[in-house]
Design a protein around this motif. Structure first.
Motif, short mmCIF file in Angstrom:
data_model
loop_
_atom_site.label_atom_id
_atom_site.label_comp_id
_atom_site.label_asym_id
_atom_site.label_seq_id
_atom_site.Cartn_x
_atom_site.Cartn_y
_atom_site.Cartn_z
N TRP A 89 -8.08 -5.86 -6.47
CA TRP A 89 -6.99 -5.07 -7.08
C TRP A 89 -6.70 -5.59 -8.48
N HIS A 123 0.84 -1.21 0.00
CA HIS A 123 0.00 0.00 0.00
C HIS A 123 0.87 1.25 0.00
N PHE A 152 -2.58 0.07 -5.15
CA PHE A 152 -2.72 -1.04 -4.22
C PHE A 152 -3.61 -0.65 -3.04
N PRO A 153 -4.56 -1.49 -2.65
CA PRO A 153 -5.52 -1.14 -1.58
C PRO A 153 -4.91 -1.22 -0.19
#
Length: 442
Positions: A159, A81, A87-88
């Motif tokens: 994602w 992240h 990116f979550p």
């Protein structure tokens, strides 16, 4: 997935080892489960005949799921992240003290990989045996672990769903250029262009597919004195006087996931590893030799998969930009109509050399993690009837993989040299942008 509460066979031996040698040895012994999961995913990828770019995508997301699960339980490492593109954020679980992170990571890996392959049942069959290797686990911890693995897997799959892969499946069929010197399908199958829109896939560490755009290839020119025809002649000359060692090198790095056999009117495929699968195997063998822990092993697998994934995006961007004609087509048309390359020509444009790009990128990442002088034995191709090869470094292996394409008769020198340069840019970008150890600044 049912809880496993007893040891059997080699699992019982692992349990005894744990009691005798202590927790550290136990954890290191069970790291074998992560390698087994990786090997089983590769087995399904080979079975399903995924192209090299698509195979790299499967490796990326499965390994991201494993790593992102483990990092939730280890403050020494950080998430992708705010580092990887889009990116979550994955939140810490509520019951962190009641989770077996190794079990959760295995489940996240296998579940994610299963959603990305065709033969999901085939991977599920092996999953239960791999998860059973974790040994006896309290029921509450077992269920919490699976829930965490599923949650992380769902985040990674979400994602992946935004990387433009689905959109590229709906694109129109690739239209071949009629301009002289441009790529056209080659014998024996004259297979259509593989992944012509792969440059539209979202990379992980690259700013764009064209970030490391190489210099253009030599211009097509059939004059014997031209730079282009000099490269063509080199391929022709080299392949006509190959030594046994050069033939072995070409075969060792062939990595053709769909070798088409032709016997009369009968065509059938021989399935093999992709180039990315070969380097994921090297990453696994090297981390085993180095005795790396769970999180360290997962980190190496992840970084290698990122280098491969971004490498294919960058390489395929150039392939379908330059659309360079393959040696086989030129030599048959202008020099020797009976000549055939040692290796089967892949179904996509020539420039740059994919193996040169991704091997160089992966080698740089592995050297950063395991050392520049890391000596290793590569047993990857032994199941396919080829002997083990020993390498003095990852760079030495990458250089051999690159030159193998000349020996195989499927690439010109410039595609190899400029592909290596392209791969160095990608590998260094991954190293500089993706920092997974906590406290290391960008």
């Amino acid at each position: 997935m049912e809880k496993v509460v007893r040891h059997r066979g080699w699992q019982w031996l692992v349990g005894v080892w744990c009691m005798l040698a202590g927790h550290m040895a136990c954890a290191q012994a069970r790291t074998e489960l992560l390698h087994r999961a990786q090997e089983n995913l590769t087995r399904v990828i080979v079975h399903d005949i995924f192209s090299p770019p698509v195979a790299s995508r499967i490796y990326l997301y499965a390994n991201a799921a494993a790593y992102e699960t483990l990092v939730l339980g280890d403050s020494r490492y950080v998430s992708l992240h705010n580092q990887a593109n889009m990116f979550p954020k994955i939140d810490q679980p509520a019951a962190a003290s009641h989770i077996n992170y190794e079990l959760a990571a295995l489940y996240a890996f296998l579940r994610t990989g299963g959603k990305l392959v065709f033969s999901e049942p085939m991977l599920k069959d092996s999953s239960e045996h791999i998860l059973a290797g974790v040994g006896e686990v309290d029921e509450v911890i077992y269920q919490n672990s699976l829930r965490l693995g599923e949650m992380v897997s769902d985040s990674i799959l979400a994602w992946s769903s935004r990387d433009n892969y689905a959109a590229t499946r709906k694109k129109r069929r690739y239209a071949y250029s009629k301009e002289k010197g441009k790529w056209t399908p080659t014998p024996p199958g004259y297979i259509d262009a593989v992944e012509p829109y792969w440059s539209q896939i979202r990379p992980v560490a690259l700013d764009s597919a064209a970030q490391f755009k190489p210099v253009p290839p030599p211009a097509f020119n059939t004059d014997a004195a031209s730079d282009f025809m000099k490269e063509v002649k080199e391929v022709y000359d080299v392949t006509r006087k190959l030594s046994k060692e050069e033939i072995l090198i070409a075969s060792f790095w062939d990595c053709n996931p769909f070798y088409l056999n032709t016997q009369g009117h009968l065509n059938f495929a021989t399935k093999k590893l992709s180039p990315g699968g070969h380097w994921m195997s090297i990453a696994g063998q090297a981390t085993q030799r180095a005795g790396k822990s769970w999180i360290e092993t997962s980190k190496v697998y992840l970084l290698t998969s990122i280098a491969l994934f971004d490498g294919f995006i960058s390489c395929w961007d150039e392939k379908y930009r330059s659309q360079m004609i393959r040696p086989e087509t030129v030599i048959n048309a202008y020099m020797d109509e009976k000549w055939r390359p040692l290796l089967q020509t892949p179904p996509f444009p020539e420039y740059t050399s994919g193996h040169s790009v991704i091997s160089t990128a992966a080698a740089l990442v592995l050297e950063r993690e395991l050392g520049e002088g890391f000596v290793f034995d590569d047993r990857t191709e032994m199941p396919y009837g080829l002997p083990m090869r020993r390498f003095a470094s990852f760079t030495a292996a990458a250089e051999e993989a690159a030159i193998s394409r000349l020996y195989g008769g499927i690439h010109y020198r410039s595609a190899i040299v400029n592909g290596q340069k392209q791969g160095r840019g990608i590998g260094n970008q991954v190293i500089q942008k993706i920092r997974l150890n906590a406290g290391i600044g960008k």
